[in-house]
Write a protein that holds these residues in place. Structure first.
Motif, short mmCIF file in Angstrom:
data_model
loop_
_atom_site.label_atom_id
_atom_site.label_comp_id
_atom_site.label_asym_id
_atom_site.label_seq_id
_atom_site.Cartn_x
_atom_site.Cartn_y
_atom_site.Cartn_z
N THR A 1 0.84 -1.19 0.00
CA THR A 1 0.00 0.00 0.00
C THR A 1 0.87 1.24 0.00
O THR A 1 2.05 1.20 0.36
CB THR A 1 -0.90 0.04 1.25
N SER B 1 0.75 5.40 1.16
CA SER B 1 0.00 6.44 1.88
C SER B 1 0.01 7.72 1.07
O SER B 1 0.84 7.95 0.22
CB SER B 1 0.61 6.67 3.26
N PRO C 1 -5.12 5.80 5.92
CA PRO C 1 -4.95 4.89 4.76
C PRO C 1 -6.05 5.13 3.72
O PRO C 1 -7.01 4.36 3.60
CB PRO C 1 -5.05 3.51 5.39
N GLU D 1 -6.09 4.87 0.49
CA GLU D 1 -6.21 3.82 -0.51
C GLU D 1 -7.07 2.66 0.01
O GLU D 1 -7.95 2.17 -0.69
CB GLU D 1 -4.82 3.31 -0.88
N ALA D 2 -6.83 2.22 1.20
CA ALA D 2 -7.58 1.10 1.77
C ALA D 2 -9.05 1.46 1.95
O ALA D 2 -9.94 0.64 1.67
CB ALA D 2 -6.97 0.69 3.10
N TYR D 3 -9.33 2.67 2.41
CA TYR D 3 -10.72 3.08 2.59
C TYR D 3 -11.43 3.20 1.25
O TYR D 3 -12.61 2.85 1.12
CB TYR D 3 -10.81 4.40 3.36
N LYS E 1 -10.74 1.42 -1.48
CA LYS E 1 -11.00 0.05 -1.94
C LYS E 1 -12.14 -0.59 -1.15
O LYS E 1 -12.96 -1.31 -1.72
CB LYS E 1 -9.73 -0.80 -1.83
N LEU E 2 -12.19 -0.34 0.15
CA LEU E 2 -13.26 -0.91 0.97
C LEU E 2 -14.62 -0.33 0.58
O LEU E 2 -15.61 -1.06 0.46
CB LEU E 2 -12.97 -0.65 2.45
N ASN F 1 -8.90 -7.64 0.56
CA ASN F 1 -7.61 -6.99 0.34
C ASN F 1 -7.56 -5.64 1.03
O ASN F 1 -6.53 -5.26 1.61
CB ASN F 1 -7.35 -6.83 -1.16
N ALA F 2 -8.66 -4.90 1.02
CA ALA F 2 -8.70 -3.60 1.70
C ALA F 2 -8.57 -3.77 3.21
O ALA F 2 -7.88 -2.99 3.87
CB ALA F 2 -10.00 -2.87 1.36
N ASP G 1 -5.02 -4.43 3.95
CA ASP G 1 -4.27 -3.17 3.88
C ASP G 1 -4.45 -2.34 5.15
O ASP G 1 -3.49 -1.75 5.66
CB ASP G 1 -4.72 -2.34 2.68
N LEU G 2 -5.67 -2.30 5.68
CA LEU G 2 -5.92 -1.56 6.92
C LEU G 2 -5.16 -2.19 8.08
O LEU G 2 -4.59 -1.48 8.92
CB LEU G 2 -7.41 -1.52 7.23
#
Length: 128
Positions: free
Chosen positions: A46, A48, A56, A58-60, A62-63, A106-107, A110-111
């Motif tokens: 990931t 930032s 994060p 990117e993770a949020y 994707k989620l 995957n999200a 990542d978190l």
């Protein structure tokens, strides 16, 4: 979501995340080559945001995309059959729901990776 919009919208999310990764990888690589104060190049799963390094993003993103996809696929899978709502499109919609589920998994990974220090501290306190 068998329409053009149904394929273009998730495809656009995949393209946005891919472009984010490509730009972030090249930024990190060339910064490590040109700036002597930066450590050697290190690849990560990931990246930032420079504006919000403690969030994060990117993770949020994707989620949110995964949860939205699951909801839309579930809603569009139901049809009015014999006087009641039934999940009639099991194979195509179920396949897409599974795809979005792994995208969301995957999200979540990542978190967890982003917050690994705080999770490790909690786990260590629980052991002691």
């Amino acid at each position: 979501m068998g329409s053009f919009i149904g394929h273009a919208l998730p495809g656009s999310c995949f393209i946005l995340v891919s472009l984010w990764w490509i730009i972030s990888i090249f930024q990190r690589y060339f910064r490590s080559k040109w700036d002597q104060n930066v450590a050697t190049y290190k690849n990560t799963a990931t990246f930032s945001s420079q504006r919000w390094p403690d969030i994060p993003v990117e993770a949020y993103f994707k989620l949110l995309a995964a949860v939205s996809g699951i909801i839309v696929e579930t809603v569009t899978g139901f049809e009015w059959v014999d006087g009641s709502w039934k999940f009639a499109n099991l194979i195509p919609n179920g396949h897409h729901i599974m795809m979005y589920s792994f995208y969301g998994l995957n999200a979540v990974a990542d978190l967890m990776t982003f917050h690994k220090d705080s999770y490790g501290a909690v786990r260590k306190d629980m052991i002691d």
